[in-house]
Design a protein around this motif. Structure first.
Motif, PDB file in Angstrom:
ATOM      1  N   GLY A 248      22.418 105.492  60.409  1.00 38.44           N
ATOM      2  CA  GLY A 248      22.390 106.467  59.323  1.00 38.44           C
ATOM      3  C   GLY A 248      23.220 105.997  58.145  1.00 38.44           C
ATOM      4  O   GLY A 248      22.807 106.133  56.975  1.00 38.44           O
ATOM      5  N   LEU A 249      24.394 105.428  58.436  1.00 41.20           N
ATOM      6  CA  LEU A 249      25.211 104.893  57.356  1.00 41.20           C
ATOM      7  C   LEU A 249      24.536 103.709  56.668  1.00 41.20           C
ATOM      8  O   LEU A 249      24.601 103.556  55.438  1.00 41.20           O
ATOM      9  CB  LEU A 249      26.573 104.472  57.909  1.00 41.20           C
ATOM     10  N   GLU A 250      23.873 102.879  57.465  1.00 41.79           N
ATOM     11  CA  GLU A 250      23.177 101.716  56.888  1.00 41.79           C
ATOM     12  C   GLU A 250      22.025 102.153  55.999  1.00 41.79           C
ATOM     13  O   GLU A 250      21.797 101.581  54.921  1.00 41.79           O
ATOM     14  CB  GLU A 250      22.678 100.823  58.020  1.00 41.79           C
ATOM     15  N   ALA A 251      21.296 103.193  56.425  1.00 38.67           N
ATOM     16  CA  ALA A 251      20.185 103.703  55.599  1.00 38.67           C
ATOM     17  C   ALA A 251      20.717 104.277  54.289  1.00 38.67           C
ATOM     18  O   ALA A 251      20.108 104.082  53.215  1.00 38.67           O
ATOM     19  CB  ALA A 251      19.413 104.763  56.386  1.00 38.67           C
ATOM     20  N   ASP A 252      21.819 104.991  54.353  1.00 42.10           N
ATOM     21  CA  ASP A 252      22.396 105.529  53.117  1.00 42.10           C
ATOM     22  C   ASP A 252      22.830 104.408  52.178  1.00 42.10           C
ATOM     23  O   ASP A 252      22.701 104.525  50.947  1.00 42.10           O
ATOM     24  CB  ASP A 252      23.604 106.412  53.456  1.00 42.10           C
ATOM     25  N   ARG A 283      14.012 103.031  62.840  1.00 41.46           N
ATOM     26  CA  ARG A 283      14.760 102.674  64.049  1.00 41.46           C
ATOM     27  C   ARG A 283      15.713 103.809  64.455  1.00 41.46           C
ATOM     28  O   ARG A 283      15.862 104.125  65.641  1.00 41.46           O
ATOM     29  CB  ARG A 283      15.570 101.385  63.820  1.00 41.46           C
ATOM     30  N   SER A 284      16.341 104.425  63.472  1.00 41.71           N
ATOM     31  CA  SER A 284      17.235 105.541  63.757  1.00 41.71           C
ATOM     32  C   SER A 284      16.481 106.715  64.379  1.00 41.71           C
ATOM     33  O   SER A 284      16.957 107.334  65.334  1.00 41.71           O
ATOM     34  CB  SER A 284      17.940 105.978  62.470  1.00 41.71           C
ATOM     35  N   ASP A 285      15.283 107.001  63.846  1.00 41.53           N
ATOM     36  CA  ASP A 285      14.489 108.105  64.400  1.00 41.53           C
ATOM     37  C   ASP A 285      14.066 107.805  65.830  1.00 41.53           C
ATOM     38  O   ASP A 285      14.072 108.696  66.688  1.00 41.53           O
ATOM     39  CB  ASP A 285      13.257 108.359  63.527  1.00 41.53           C
ATOM     40  N   SER A 286      13.703 106.538  66.100  1.00 47.49           N
ATOM     41  CA  SER A 286      13.304 106.160  67.452  1.00 47.49           C
ATOM     42  C   SER A 286      14.467 106.313  68.435  1.00 47.49           C
ATOM     43  O   SER A 286      14.303 106.855  69.534  1.00 47.49           O
ATOM     44  CB  SER A 286      12.794 104.727  67.460  1.00 47.49           C
ATOM     45  N   GLN A 290      15.156 108.933  71.769  1.00 53.26           N
ATOM     46  CA  GLN A 290      15.684 108.541  73.080  1.00 53.26           C
ATOM     47  C   GLN A 290      16.972 109.300  73.412  1.00 53.26           C
ATOM     48  O   GLN A 290      17.190 109.709  74.560  1.00 53.26           O
ATOM     49  CB  GLN A 290      15.944 107.033  73.091  1.00 53.26           C
ATOM     50  N   LEU A 291      17.793 109.485  72.393  1.00 54.09           N
ATOM     51  CA  LEU A 291      19.034 110.222  72.597  1.00 54.09           C
ATOM     52  C   LEU A 291      18.751 111.661  73.028  1.00 54.09           C
ATOM     53  O   LEU A 291      19.401 112.197  73.940  1.00 54.09           O
ATOM     54  CB  LEU A 291      19.866 110.196  71.314  1.00 54.09           C
ATOM     55  N   GLU A 292      17.799 112.293  72.404  1.00 51.59           N
ATOM     56  CA  GLU A 292      17.450 113.667  72.769  1.00 51.59           C
ATOM     57  C   GLU A 292      16.883 113.733  74.182  1.00 51.59           C
ATOM     58  O   GLU A 292      17.123 114.706  74.910  1.00 51.59           O
ATOM     59  CB  GLU A 292      16.455 114.227  71.765  1.00 51.59           C
ATOM     60  N   SER A 293      16.137 112.697  74.564  1.00 52.62           N
ATOM     61  CA  SER A 293      15.594 112.679  75.932  1.00 52.62           C
ATOM     62  C   SER A 293      16.723 112.598  76.955  1.00 52.62           C
ATOM     63  O   SER A 293      16.711 113.306  77.969  1.00 52.62           O
ATOM     64  CB  SER A 293      14.639 111.489  76.094  1.00 52.62           C
TER      65      SER A 293
END
Length: 455
Positions: A248-252, A283-286, A290-293
């Motif tokens: 997220g920081l990298e995208a910002d 990549r963050s969304d993917s 996985q984190l939510e799973s």
């Protein structure tokens, strides 16, 4: 120079005369002066324990004591005797012996605590009077070790890791930073907790993990495959969360670069930064999916553990209810209800009888008896009195009819002699005269009363 001002030493530490006695060596024969020998021993034992508590340490050595207890360029001469005595009393214990008495499996820890020669693991007689204490021999103060163990348990149960039964050693090191000053102290504290059956330590893929006893358990259970699976999921959750935050920081950062290039009129570079931002976001969304799973799986596991606890509670309740109803049957219950109903009916009848009071027939009978008692209580002398006149008195001037004169209705004047002597009459007359005079005096002294007009 050390002094008592910093709180590490007792107040008498600044007394030169007293300290000269305390810094002298012990007499080889304690029986020569038992009181002095014991007083000096108690003093140095308290100083050693107090100094370790002041430094937030649980370990001590002869070499360290010679350095920290120096006063005016002098070190106490009897410290070796004090350590031997404290070891005999169980106040301190050699560190290697303490570790070996818990579990030989701790040999693989090797973090300062077990970096010792194999010879030191033998149980030699340290407490004998003819054995010298090595300068580098490390001892643990048992009182302080138990205090630190209680503090570490409290920190774990009151922190955010309480829901996790298994922690990595590094996580525990971070958690206990305010309790244990260094890693070696943490190892000693964990040894005490394992002795108390509050933790167990094992290796998993070369990583040291610690399992804590959970609420409602008297002792910790060994690490199971389920514990390892949950630990892996929790570790994956932490790692994925850190990775998502980093992306997220990298995208910002790429998005901000795209804005900068666009303001500078560098459209191609702005597009390149924007494409990089989109790749990082994908990549963050993917990873977030996985984190939510993983979080969903952990929630289901927690729910299943709760359900298992509820089922165990139900099972215990059923067993207790079965024992409590062991001698209870429907027939006995019905019999008890009938007996209770019969007793209630009897009580109602008694209450009704008591509330009805006395009947009218009983009242008439009581009145008749009361009248008879009144008749019997009348005096007999009344019958000897003359009858009360019943005729009307004549008004003065009115002619009286024959036989109707008032005087004729009066009783006859007695002619018999009176049973009163002349002396009695004189005395009674005198009393009447005195009474009359007293009445006249009161009348003269009292204020005159005015007659109020009638309303």
């Amino acid at each position: 120079m050390s002094n008592a001002a910093d709180g590490a030493f007792p107040a008498e530490w600044d007394d030169d005369e007293r300290m000269n006695v305390m810094f002298s060596d012990f007499n080889e024969n304690r029986e020569v002066n038992t009181t002095d020998w014991d007083s000096k021993m108690d003093f140095w034992a308290a100083v050693i324990v107090g100094g370790c508590r002041h430094r937030a340490s649980v370990r001590v050595s002869l070499q360290e004591l010679n350095r920290t207890l120096r006063r005016k360029e002098r070190s106490p001469l009897g410290l070796e005797t004090v350590l031997r005595s404290m070891a005999r009393c169980g106040t301190i214990q050699r560190e290697s012996d303490f570790a070996a008495s818990v579990d030989c499996g701790w040999l693989y820890w090797g973090v300062g605590l077990l970096l010792v020669k194999p010879l030191k693991w033998t149980f030699s007689s340290l407490v004998g009077s003819h054995h010298r204490v090595p300068l580098d021999a490390s001892f643990v103060v048992m009182e302080l070790v138990k205090e630190k163990a209680s503090e570490l348990l409290e920190v774990y149960r009151s922190g955010g890791f309480a829901s996790r039964s298994v922690l990595s050693f590094q996580e525990l090191r971070t958690l206990s930073s305010d309790v244990c000053a260094d890693e070696s102290t943490l190892c000693v504290v964990l040894l005490q907790l394992q002795r108390d059956k509050q933790v167990t330590v094992s290796l998993h893929d070369g990583e040291k993990i610690v399992k804590f006893c959970q609420a409602g358990q008297n002792s910790v259970c060994p690490v199971s495959d389920v514990d390892l699976g949950i630990y892996q999921l929790q570790r994956s959750e932490v790692l994925l969360g850190e990775r998502v935050d980093k992306l997220g920081l990298e995208a910002d950062k790429f998005k901000e670069e795209a804005r900068t290039h666009l303001r500078e009129g560098k459209k191609s570079q702005a597009l390149r930064s924007l494409r990089a931002c989109k790749r990082v976001e994908r990549r963050s969304d993917s990873l977030f999916v996985q984190l939510e799973s993983i979080r969903g799986i952990l929630d289901r596991i927690a729910q299943s553990q709760t359900d298992q606890m509820v089922m165990q509670a139900y099972q215990a309740g059923v067993s207790a209810l079965r024992l409590s109803l062991k001698d209870v049957t429907v027939e006995r219950a019905e019999s008890l209800v009938d007996q209770i109903q019969e007793l209630c009916d009897t009580q109602d009848e008694v209450n009704q009888t008591l509330s009805s009071g006395v009947t009218s027939a009983d009242t008439d009978e009581l009145e008749e008896e009361l009248k008879s008692l009144l008749d019997e209580s009348k005096p007999d002398s009344i019958s000897s009195y003359p009858e009360v006149p019943t005729s009307r008195l004549r008004i003065p001037g009115e002619p009286s009819a024959a036989g109707t004169d008032a005087l004729s209705s009066l009783p006859a004047v007695p002619y018999g002699p009176l049973d009163v002597t002349a002396e009695q009459l004189e005395e009674e007359l005198k009393q009447l005269t005195l009474t009359d005079l007293d009445f006249q005096q009161k009348k003269m002294t009292s204020p005159a009363k005015r007659c109020e007009p009638a309303q």
